[in-house]
Design a protein around this motif. Structure first.
Motif, mmCIF file in Angstrom:
data_model
loop_
_atom_site.group_PDB
_atom_site.id
_atom_site.type_symbol
_atom_site.label_atom_id
_atom_site.label_comp_id
_atom_site.label_asym_id
_atom_site.label_seq_id
_atom_site.Cartn_x
_atom_site.Cartn_y
_atom_site.Cartn_z
ATOM 1 N N LYS A 182 1.330 -0.842 -0.599
ATOM 2 C CA LYS A 182 -0.238 0.478 0.340
ATOM 3 C C LYS A 182 0.754 0.855 -0.007
ATOM 4 C CE LYS A 182 -4.013 2.403 3.027
ATOM 5 N NZ LYS A 182 -3.041 3.648 3.378
ATOM 6 N N ALA A 183 1.628 1.069 0.878
ATOM 7 C CA ALA A 183 2.380 2.890 0.747
ATOM 8 C C ALA A 183 3.701 2.750 -0.418
ATOM 9 C CB ALA A 183 3.996 1.890 2.407
ATOM 10 N N LEU A 184 4.168 1.824 -0.978
ATOM 11 C CA LEU A 184 4.732 1.886 -2.255
ATOM 12 C C LEU A 184 3.131 1.860 -3.723
ATOM 13 C CD1 LEU A 184 6.650 -1.040 -2.227
ATOM 14 C CD2 LEU A 184 7.784 1.489 -2.248
ATOM 15 N N MET A 185 1.800 2.246 -3.854
ATOM 16 C CA MET A 185 1.389 2.589 -4.398
ATOM 17 C C MET A 185 1.827 3.872 -4.430
ATOM 18 S SD MET A 185 -1.695 0.222 -4.786
ATOM 19 C CE MET A 185 -1.704 -0.514 -3.429
ATOM 20 N N GLY A 186 2.251 4.891 -5.493
ATOM 21 C CA GLY A 186 1.930 6.625 -5.244
ATOM 22 C C GLY A 186 3.468 6.793 -5.179
ATOM 23 N N TRP A 187 4.200 5.789 -4.446
ATOM 24 C CA TRP A 187 5.213 6.276 -3.550
ATOM 25 C C TRP A 187 6.814 7.290 -4.342
ATOM 26 C CZ3 TRP A 187 7.095 7.235 0.857
ATOM 27 C CH2 TRP A 187 8.396 7.702 1.504
ATOM 28 N N HIS A 188 7.072 8.550 -3.897
ATOM 29 C CA HIS A 188 8.337 9.073 -4.532
ATOM 30 C C HIS A 188 9.275 8.761 -3.694
ATOM 31 C CE1 HIS A 188 5.605 10.452 -8.377
ATOM 32 N NE2 HIS A 188 4.682 10.435 -7.108
ATOM 33 N N ASP A 189 10.288 8.057 -3.761
ATOM 34 C CA ASP A 189 11.688 8.696 -3.061
ATOM 35 C C ASP A 189 11.680 10.108 -2.288
ATOM 36 O OD1 ASP A 189 12.070 5.926 -3.165
ATOM 37 O OD2 ASP A 189 13.515 6.400 -4.017
ATOM 38 N N GLN A 190 12.198 10.011 -0.754
ATOM 39 C CA GLN A 190 12.257 11.430 -0.276
ATOM 40 C C GLN A 190 13.504 12.271 -0.453
ATOM 41 O OE1 GLN A 190 10.537 10.238 2.934
ATOM 42 N NE2 GLN A 190 8.877 11.834 2.624
ATOM 43 N N PRO A 191 14.006 13.266 -0.351
ATOM 44 C CA PRO A 191 14.787 13.922 -0.652
ATOM 45 C C PRO A 191 15.198 13.666 0.947
ATOM 46 C CG PRO A 191 13.399 15.899 -0.573
ATOM 47 C CD PRO A 191 12.488 14.331 -0.614
ATOM 48 N N VAL A 192 16.705 13.872 1.294
ATOM 49 C CA VAL A 192 17.222 14.000 2.848
ATOM 50 C C VAL A 192 18.773 14.092 2.087
ATOM 51 C CG1 VAL A 192 15.520 12.140 3.758
ATOM 52 C CG2 VAL A 192 17.811 11.575 2.632
ATOM 53 N N ARG A 193 19.376 14.366 3.248
ATOM 54 C CA ARG A 193 21.021 14.761 3.209
ATOM 55 C C ARG A 193 21.622 13.775 4.299
ATOM 56 N NH1 ARG A 193 23.320 19.637 5.772
ATOM 57 N NH2 ARG A 193 25.502 19.361 4.950
ATOM 58 N N TRP A 194 22.712 13.197 4.518
ATOM 59 C CA TRP A 194 22.750 12.274 5.372
ATOM 60 C C TRP A 194 24.939 12.155 5.740
ATOM 61 C CZ3 TRP A 194 25.101 7.272 4.195
ATOM 62 C CH2 TRP A 194 24.699 6.640 3.230
ATOM 63 N N ARG A 195 24.984 11.113 6.845
ATOM 64 C CA ARG A 195 26.617 11.316 6.556
ATOM 65 C C ARG A 195 26.756 10.224 7.426
ATOM 66 N NH1 ARG A 195 29.599 16.674 9.220
ATOM 67 N NH2 ARG A 195 28.083 16.397 11.686
ATOM 68 N N ILE A 196 27.542 9.794 7.648
ATOM 69 C CA ILE A 196 28.292 8.056 8.085
ATOM 70 C C ILE A 196 29.427 8.897 9.555
ATOM 71 C CG2 ILE A 196 28.738 6.256 8.683
ATOM 72 C CD1 ILE A 196 26.724 5.400 6.807
ATOM 73 N N ASP A 197 29.259 8.736 10.341
ATOM 74 C CA ASP A 197 30.751 8.383 11.293
ATOM 75 C C ASP A 197 30.820 10.145 10.776
ATOM 76 O OD1 ASP A 197 30.165 6.003 12.752
ATOM 77 O OD2 ASP A 197 31.613 5.381 11.554
ATOM 78 N N GLY A 198 30.730 11.402 10.945
ATOM 79 C CA GLY A 198 31.134 12.882 11.124
ATOM 80 C C GLY A 198 31.504 13.159 9.569
ATOM 81 N N GLY A 199 31.225 12.417 8.736
ATOM 82 C CA GLY A 199 32.204 12.585 7.002
ATOM 83 C C GLY A 199 31.661 13.283 6.152
ATOM 84 N N PRO A 200 31.572 13.313 4.997
ATOM 85 C CA PRO A 200 30.936 13.930 4.233
ATOM 86 C C PRO A 200 29.496 13.961 3.894
ATOM 87 C CG PRO A 200 32.239 12.378 2.913
ATOM 88 C CD PRO A 200 32.449 12.393 3.751
ATOM 89 N N TRP A 201 29.005 14.789 4.283
ATOM 90 C CA TRP A 201 26.839 14.756 3.539
ATOM 91 C C TRP A 201 27.227 13.979 2.155
ATOM 92 C CZ3 TRP A 201 23.853 15.492 7.400
ATOM 93 C CH2 TRP A 201 23.724 16.352 8.653
ATOM 94 N N ARG A 202 25.337 13.335 2.361
ATOM 95 C CA ARG A 202 25.830 12.385 0.857
ATOM 96 C C ARG A 202 24.361 13.244 0.756
ATOM 97 N NH1 ARG A 202 26.943 6.508 0.460
ATOM 98 N NH2 ARG A 202 24.885 7.175 -1.696
ATOM 99 N N GLU A 203 23.609 13.520 -0.547
ATOM 100 C CA GLU A 203 22.433 13.560 -0.550
ATOM 101 C C GLU A 203 22.171 13.131 -1.599
ATOM 102 O OE1 GLU A 203 21.773 18.297 -1.563
ATOM 103 O OE2 GLU A 203 22.629 18.989 -0.146
ATOM 104 N N ASP A 204 20.956 12.147 -1.146
ATOM 105 C CA ASP A 204 20.337 10.999 -2.266
ATOM 106 C C ASP A 204 18.307 11.767 -1.863
ATOM 107 O OD1 ASP A 204 22.031 9.363 -2.914
ATOM 108 O OD2 ASP A 204 22.302 8.957 -0.841
ATOM 109 N N ARG A 205 17.451 11.118 -2.690
ATOM 110 C CA ARG A 205 17.012 11.044 -2.807
ATOM 111 C C ARG A 205 16.296 9.320 -2.574
ATOM 112 N NH1 ARG A 205 13.273 15.145 -4.860
ATOM 113 N NH2 ARG A 205 11.461 13.284 -4.704
#
Length: 316
Positions: A182-205
């Motif tokens: 149900k959730a995947l029907m009509g789902w569009h990936d969400q834009p976020v920024r994230w990083r691991i262990d204080g490394g460089p930020w990544r921007e992804d959907r």
């Protein structure tokens, strides 16, 4: 001190409350006399665990689903912090009475209540890691809680929200499958920024980014096949571009762990993950199968934070 059971009588569609005499006989046969308390509302397990830990209980057993277990562990940890991180503290035990069974799988606890009670009688204990997540609650204020198994954000947050609304009368696996579809029907990936262990930020959907101490979520999906609960690390599984057709055609891969071979799946390890939303739409959290808030969030590992009466996780 006698073991103390914190029981969610509403778990397993109320069967835990209706058949508690059977559970009590199994526990008494395995470990002898015990004390018990019953939860009456969401969050009550946190309060009860703090109280019984403060009273000196050396083994606190959650009897219910993954949410009950998560609340009990959160209460045990909060009491330790409130007591100045005193040495020791209560050990954690689990008799799984939920419908999803993901923590039971990750810990390797028996499904049968009588066999699970026998595990409690063993003196040997595992020292396992815990996760901690700081996030924004639905009221807009900062909140924090611990998680034993899996947390994350994206479509997983929407799925657990829908599961809470649907109920689990059809069983955990079927309910999570229906909610996921149900959730995947009509789902569009969400834009976020994230990083691991204080490394460089990544921007992804992203479709979903799971932060895993254990290996299973969503009613038996093996989201992180390599995760261990005692290695001092979090395992991160990132899904991008996962759509309804993928779920229908490849859902078996989600349950046996082979989804890691898919080109839209990436895995990482670390001790800290920070994530922030980039769009106006809330990015919902999943924390041990509950939906307490949204991004921004900060996930950290607490290595060796909990003693548990549990035999070990299922084999891959």
């Amino acid at each position: 001190m006698k073991p103390h059971l914190i029981v969610n009588p509403a778990s397993a569609h109320g069967r835990t409350g209706r058949h508690f005499d059977d559970i009590a006989r199994a526990v008494r046969s395995a470990v002898g006399d015990f004390d018990c308390s019953f939860t009456t509302r969401r969050g009550h397990g946190v309060q009860l665990a703090r109280e019984v830990s403060r009273a000196g209980a050396n083994l606190v057993v959650a009897v219910g689903g993954d949410g009950t277990a998560s609340e009990v562990v959160d209460g045990l940890m909060l009491e330790r912090v409130g007591a100045g991180a005193r040495e020791g503290g209560a050990a954690f035990g689990f008799i799984s009475r939920g419908t999803g069974g993901d923590l039971r799988r990750s810990l390797g606890c028996p499904e049968d209540a009588a066999r699970a009670a026998c595990v409690l009688a063993r003196t040997a204990e595992r020292v396992i890691d815990l996760g901690r997540v700081e996030f924004v609650g639905h009221g807009g204020k900062p909140e924090a809680r611990h998680f034993v198994n899996v947390a994350g954000f994206g479509i997983a947050g929407r799925v657990v929200r829908d599961v809470e609304r649907m109920g689990k009368a059809l069983g955990g696996k079927v309910t999570f499958m229906l909610a996921s579809a149900k959730a995947l029907m009509g789902w569009h990936d969400q834009p976020v920024r994230w990083r691991i262990d204080g490394g460089p930020w990544r921007e992804d959907r992203v479709t979903s980014l799971s932060v895993c101490n254990g290996r299973f979520f969503g009613g038996g999906m093996m989201v992180a096949p390599a995760a261990r609960m005692d290695d001092g690390l979090l395992d991160f599984t990132l899904w991008k571009g996962l759509g309804f057709a993928d779920f229908i055609l490849k859902k078996g891969m989600l349950y046996d762990g082979s989804h890691l071979r898919l080109p839209n799946t990436s895995t990482f390890q670390g001790r800290l993950l920070e994530a922030e939303p980039l769009g106006s739409e809330p990015v919902l959290l999943d924390v041990d199968g509950e939906q307490p808030g949204m991004l921004p969030a900060r996930f950290t590992i607490l290595a060796g934070a909990l003693r548990a009466r549990a035999p070990g996780g299922e084999s891959p």
